[in-house]
Write an enzyme that holds these catalytic residues in place. Sequence first.
Site, PDB file in Angstrom:
ATOM      1  N   GLY A  12       0.764  -1.328   0.089  1.00  0.00           N
ATOM      2  CA  GLY A  12      -0.117   0.001   0.126  1.00  0.00           C
ATOM      3  C   GLY A  12       1.139   1.403   0.078  1.00  0.00           C
ATOM      4  O   GLY A  12       2.054   1.145  -0.357  1.00  0.00           O
ATOM      5  N   PHE A 118     -11.826  19.841   5.496  1.00  0.00           N
ATOM      6  CA  PHE A 118     -12.041  18.538   5.917  1.00  0.00           C
ATOM      7  C   PHE A 118     -12.456  18.541   7.491  1.00  0.00           C
ATOM      8  O   PHE A 118     -12.089  19.416   8.038  1.00  0.00           O
ATOM      9  CB  PHE A 118     -10.904  17.722   5.644  1.00  0.00           C
ATOM     10  CG  PHE A 118     -10.889  16.638   4.649  1.00  0.00           C
ATOM     11  CD1 PHE A 118     -11.148  16.583   3.591  1.00  0.00           C
ATOM     12  CD2 PHE A 118     -10.883  15.047   5.184  1.00  0.00           C
ATOM     13  CE1 PHE A 118     -11.376  15.699   2.680  1.00  0.00           C
ATOM     14  CE2 PHE A 118     -11.091  14.117   4.386  1.00  0.00           C
ATOM     15  CZ  PHE A 118     -11.486  14.314   3.077  1.00  0.00           C
ATOM     16  N   ASP A 212      -3.838  -8.855   9.799  1.00  0.00           N
ATOM     17  CA  ASP A 212      -2.801  -9.856  10.040  1.00  0.00           C
ATOM     18  C   ASP A 212      -1.511  -9.353  10.586  1.00  0.00           C
ATOM     19  O   ASP A 212      -0.843  -9.999  11.338  1.00  0.00           O
ATOM     20  CB  ASP A 212      -2.432 -10.410   8.294  1.00  0.00           C
ATOM     21  CG  ASP A 212      -3.325 -10.954   7.506  1.00  0.00           C
ATOM     22  OD1 ASP A 212      -4.644 -11.292   8.164  1.00  0.00           O
ATOM     23  OD2 ASP A 212      -3.305 -10.984   6.260  1.00  0.00           O
ATOM     24  N   GLN A 231     -11.863   3.526  14.575  1.00  0.00           N
ATOM     25  CA  GLN A 231     -12.813   4.856  13.854  1.00  0.00           C
ATOM     26  C   GLN A 231     -13.997   4.419  13.046  1.00  0.00           C
ATOM     27  O   GLN A 231     -13.639   3.491  12.161  1.00  0.00           O
ATOM     28  CB  GLN A 231     -11.708   5.424  13.092  1.00  0.00           C
ATOM     29  CG  GLN A 231     -12.459   6.608  12.414  1.00  0.00           C
ATOM     30  CD  GLN A 231     -11.754   7.836  11.855  1.00  0.00           C
ATOM     31  OE1 GLN A 231     -11.089   7.691  10.685  1.00  0.00           O
ATOM     32  NE2 GLN A 231     -11.382   8.879  12.577  1.00  0.00           N
ATOM     33  N   HIS A 233     -16.489   5.794  10.341  1.00  0.00           N
ATOM     34  CA  HIS A 233     -16.603   6.937   9.524  1.00  0.00           C
ATOM     35  C   HIS A 233     -18.172   7.143   9.744  1.00  0.00           C
ATOM     36  O   HIS A 233     -19.049   6.265   9.231  1.00  0.00           O
ATOM     37  CB  HIS A 233     -15.960   6.577   8.123  1.00  0.00           C
ATOM     38  CG  HIS A 233     -15.991   7.636   7.084  1.00  0.00           C
ATOM     39  ND1 HIS A 233     -16.927   8.456   6.767  1.00  0.00           N
ATOM     40  CD2 HIS A 233     -14.911   8.313   6.777  1.00  0.00           C
ATOM     41  CE1 HIS A 233     -16.694   9.504   5.782  1.00  0.00           C
ATOM     42  NE2 HIS A 233     -15.352   9.471   5.744  1.00  0.00           N
ATOM     43  N   LEU A 243     -17.622   3.293   1.449  1.00  0.00           N
ATOM     44  CA  LEU A 243     -17.439   4.775   1.858  1.00  0.00           C
ATOM     45  C   LEU A 243     -18.186   5.771   1.043  1.00  0.00           C
ATOM     46  O   LEU A 243     -17.846   5.755  -0.088  1.00  0.00           O
ATOM     47  CB  LEU A 243     -15.958   4.877   2.005  1.00  0.00           C
ATOM     48  CG  LEU A 243     -15.627   6.403   2.594  1.00  0.00           C
ATOM     49  CD1 LEU A 243     -15.891   6.429   4.067  1.00  0.00           C
ATOM     50  CD2 LEU A 243     -14.331   6.741   2.434  1.00  0.00           C
ATOM     51  N   GLU A 246     -15.303  12.045   2.952  1.00  0.00           N
ATOM     52  CA  GLU A 246     -15.599  13.253   3.655  1.00  0.00           C
ATOM     53  C   GLU A 246     -15.455  14.178   2.881  1.00  0.00           C
ATOM     54  O   GLU A 246     -16.017  15.498   3.251  1.00  0.00           O
ATOM     55  CB  GLU A 246     -14.472  13.092   5.015  1.00  0.00           C
ATOM     56  CG  GLU A 246     -14.927  14.273   5.968  1.00  0.00           C
ATOM     57  CD  GLU A 246     -14.067  14.146   7.361  1.00  0.00           C
ATOM     58  OE1 GLU A 246     -14.170  13.046   7.778  1.00  0.00           O
ATOM     59  OE2 GLU A 246     -13.451  15.005   7.605  1.00  0.00           O
ATOM     60  N   ARG A 279     -14.824  12.739  13.165  1.00  0.00           N
ATOM     61  CA  ARG A 279     -15.576  11.616  12.626  1.00  0.00           C
ATOM     62  C   ARG A 279     -16.356  11.028  14.014  1.00  0.00           C
ATOM     63  O   ARG A 279     -17.319  10.379  13.901  1.00  0.00           O
ATOM     64  CB  ARG A 279     -14.769  10.631  11.942  1.00  0.00           C
ATOM     65  CG  ARG A 279     -14.430  11.254  10.836  1.00  0.00           C
ATOM     66  CD  ARG A 279     -13.253  10.314  10.075  1.00  0.00           C
ATOM     67  NE  ARG A 279     -13.088  10.813   8.630  1.00  0.00           N
ATOM     68  CZ  ARG A 279     -12.262  10.403   8.117  1.00  0.00           C
ATOM     69  NH1 ARG A 279     -11.371   9.638   8.266  1.00  0.00           N
ATOM     70  NH2 ARG A 279     -12.087  10.825   6.674  1.00  0.00           N
ATOM     71  N   HIS A 345     -13.860   1.988   9.675  1.00  0.00           N
ATOM     72  CA  HIS A 345     -12.895   2.844   8.678  1.00  0.00           C
ATOM     73  C   HIS A 345     -11.707   2.805   9.042  1.00  0.00           C
ATOM     74  O   HIS A 345     -10.814   2.665   8.049  1.00  0.00           O
ATOM     75  CB  HIS A 345     -13.507   4.296   8.794  1.00  0.00           C
ATOM     76  CG  HIS A 345     -12.689   5.095   7.663  1.00  0.00           C
ATOM     77  ND1 HIS A 345     -12.959   4.644   6.162  1.00  0.00           N
ATOM     78  CD2 HIS A 345     -12.015   6.057   7.415  1.00  0.00           C
ATOM     79  CE1 HIS A 345     -12.393   5.527   5.361  1.00  0.00           C
ATOM     80  NE2 HIS A 345     -11.810   6.409   6.225  1.00  0.00           N
ATOM     81  N   GLU A 375      -0.916   2.259   8.515  1.00  0.00           N
ATOM     82  CA  GLU A 375      -2.248   2.155   9.226  1.00  0.00           C
ATOM     83  C   GLU A 375      -1.873   1.227  10.491  1.00  0.00           C
ATOM     84  O   GLU A 375      -2.422   1.056  11.291  1.00  0.00           O
ATOM     85  CB  GLU A 375      -3.326   1.866   8.503  1.00  0.00           C
ATOM     86  CG  GLU A 375      -4.664   1.841   9.416  1.00  0.00           C
ATOM     87  CD  GLU A 375      -5.912   1.736   8.548  1.00  0.00           C
ATOM     88  OE1 GLU A 375      -5.885   2.026   7.301  1.00  0.00           O
ATOM     89  OE2 GLU A 375      -6.972   1.212   9.057  1.00  0.00           O
ATOM     90  N   ARG A 386      -8.660   9.734  14.684  1.00  0.00           N
ATOM     91  CA  ARG A 386      -7.784  10.503  13.488  1.00  0.00           C
ATOM     92  C   ARG A 386      -8.568  11.460  12.788  1.00  0.00           C
ATOM     93  O   ARG A 386      -9.771  11.139  12.377  1.00  0.00           O
ATOM     94  CB  ARG A 386      -7.481   9.158  12.404  1.00  0.00           C
ATOM     95  CG  ARG A 386      -6.825   9.808  11.234  1.00  0.00           C
ATOM     96  CD  ARG A 386      -6.364   8.811  10.539  1.00  0.00           C
ATOM     97  NE  ARG A 386      -7.440   8.022   9.603  1.00  0.00           N
ATOM     98  CZ  ARG A 386      -7.932   8.390   8.525  1.00  0.00           C
ATOM     99  NH1 ARG A 386      -7.617   9.446   7.837  1.00  0.00           N
ATOM    100  NH2 ARG A 386      -8.897   7.727   7.799  1.00  0.00           N
ATOM    101  N   SER A 391      -4.213  10.163   7.214  1.00  0.00           N
ATOM    102  CA  SER A 391      -3.645   8.859   7.266  1.00  0.00           C
ATOM    103  C   SER A 391      -2.770   8.908   6.038  1.00  0.00           C
ATOM    104  O   SER A 391      -1.904   8.247   6.049  1.00  0.00           O
ATOM    105  CB  SER A 391      -4.832   8.072   7.098  1.00  0.00           C
ATOM    106  OG  SER A 391      -4.456   6.693   6.807  1.00  0.00           O
ATOM    107  N   LEU A 392      -3.358   9.109   4.863  1.00  0.00           N
ATOM    108  CA  LEU A 392      -2.646   9.150   3.700  1.00  0.00           C
ATOM    109  C   LEU A 392      -1.276   9.804   3.931  1.00  0.00           C
ATOM    110  O   LEU A 392      -0.183   9.442   3.485  1.00  0.00           O
ATOM    111  CB  LEU A 392      -3.363   9.679   2.419  1.00  0.00           C
ATOM    112  CG  LEU A 392      -4.535   8.962   1.965  1.00  0.00           C
ATOM    113  CD1 LEU A 392      -5.229   9.890   0.650  1.00  0.00           C
ATOM    114  CD2 LEU A 392      -4.167   7.679   1.507  1.00  0.00           C
TER     115      LEU A 392
END
Length: 582
Positions: A12, A118, A212, A231, A233, A243, A246, A279, A345, A375, A386, A391-392
């Site tokens: 990711g 946001f 995992d 969290q 959302h 989703l 937001e 959130r 989320h 994450e 958060r 997060s990104l």
Amino acid sequence: MFDHDVLIVGGGLAGSRAAVAIVQNEPGLKVGLISKVHPIRSHSVAAQGGMAATLKNVDTEDSWLAHAFDTVKGSDYLADQNAVEVLTRSAPDVIIDLEHLGVLFSRLEDGRIAQRPFGGHSYRRTCYAADKTGHAILHELVSNLFRYGTKVYLEWYVLQLIHEEGEVKGVVAYCIETGEIEVIRAKAVLFATGGYGRVYNTTSNDFASTGDGLCLTATAGLPLQDMEFVQFHPTGLYPVGVLISEAVRGEGAYLINDQGERFMANYSDSHNKMELSPRDITSRHIVQEVRAGRGIKRGPFVHLDVRHLGREKIISRIPFAREEGMRLLGIDCIDAPLPVRPTVHYSMGGIPTTVDCEVLGVDRKPIPGFFAAGECACVSVHGANRLGSNSLLECVVFGKRAGEKIGAYVQDRPMPTLEERPYVQEAEKLIKSLLNKKGTARIHDIRTALQDAMTEHCGIFRDQQSIQKGLQEVQKLKERYEKDLNLDDRGTIFNMELMAALELRSLFTVGEMILASALQRRESRGAHYRSDYQQRDDAQFLKHSLVYLSQDKTGIETNTCAVDLSLQTVDPERFMPQERKY
Ligand SMILES: Cc1cc2nc3c(=O)[nH]c(=O)nc-3n(C[C@H](O)[C@H](O)[C@H](O)COP(=O)(O)OP(=O)(O)OC[C@H]3O[C@@H](n4cnc5c(N)ncnc54)[C@H](O)[C@@H]3O)c2cc1C
């Protein structure tokens, strides 16, 4: 046995960013990246709304300090403020880095990168690529990975973290295509294994988000931090849970109850920011509306209304949200509101690390050879809740830092020595025992029962009784898994049933750790809301929790997990805790 200087688990945003940093800075190193799904299919690709950074292209008075304050307040003061400083100070640079790698961000009229509001952020600072931001970033990172010739183990599943003599030496992995088992040895292992949304029955996460990496870390005898903070959302599409970003509220959408009210105005902690409250608060108020009988037609959802934004804005800014409504429900949000309710989320807790992504052990000292980012890690920049678009940012800031740190770290570290055979034998035994399961229960049934139990007993609202009930149910389901599971596919080539059985082990461990941690935190903070302890209690609980799988079954109030809330006091440093209102 395969050898690498560095092995990254997860393709990711965090894992790919780390890999690109290493191969760019240290081209001589032998880097491997292993992923159970093709890296492009990692959950990061689904990220929509954007990534926060104080570029000041729209709001010139913004600053990293304002971003840091918003993040700490959003975290309900549990975040580590030094880590938040690293996150927010680095943000503008990592956006420019991404742009140089080829990421196409949406633009202002004058050509600079656009920024949108946001939830919980006091300025317009979220950079985006329409509402497909994760897609834009991950594709560039992964093509760079291949361009630099990183060895990618496509569709290999990591079964075990090799942690012996106090250090991490590699992993045991299973090739999904062929059934081959291999020990992969490395001077440094980075976990970037993502979240665990699939522990719950309604989630925005992909099927592979089964926690995992958290399970493997715990099984290797290491602690996890702040697992009670899950969290929700606020706007999952009802009933599927997919989703609705937001960004939709960022662009001005209203949340409406059955009486046609913008109900966020009726609550004292959200009446200023309304739909752009964080959130945790917004999700709670949706559930409160539903419980008070003000859900739409008394159902378990409210409306998300964008009609007033107009066709052109909807199509240019939030095309994906519109597509999702049409594809999944046949509703075009240009003409009608979307039904939404909270959906699981994001995981605030995870593998505890330093700001250089070194994993911390029981004594809070770094474990040689082991790193985590993204994450699955808990550094902790999000504390108890958060903020959207952080997060990104975390994945890219700490992914890059991990890559830089590890690139230097492995220079002086010899290849660890280890005996391969016992690990292979143990893995063969595990796979064989699963393939021999001839009970009566299907994976689907046990997994659904687990997800329902977690949702019912440890959801947005929780209390001692419900959590204890949840723990008992999980125990029973675990026994059923051990004694009565049935697998139909007994082959070793692309056996996805076997994969599901392995992932279910992770869901059990993560679920238990969430419950055990939630039981111990007798206060309400951020996403953790205890109906029996409704106030935040800084005197006792301005602390991180650590949860272990206990070897001796003497764990507190559960016979498999022990929770320690005694040591990890959070030092407020810059911003002192205040009452949280928006
Ligand atoms: C629908 C959605 C929208 C979002 N939108 C935003 C947004 O707009 N802004 C924002 O800031 N955040 C957003 N988030 C959150 C953010 O996208 C994620 O937190 C982040 O992308 C996680 O990235 P990661 O690299 O840590 O993990 P992931 O992208 O989840 O990748 C995990 C990787 O680990 C691998 N892996 C896991 N277990 C194993 C194993 N056993 N063996 C081998 N490989 C394994 C997987 O194959 C995968 O490659 C969103 C999340 C969702 C679900």
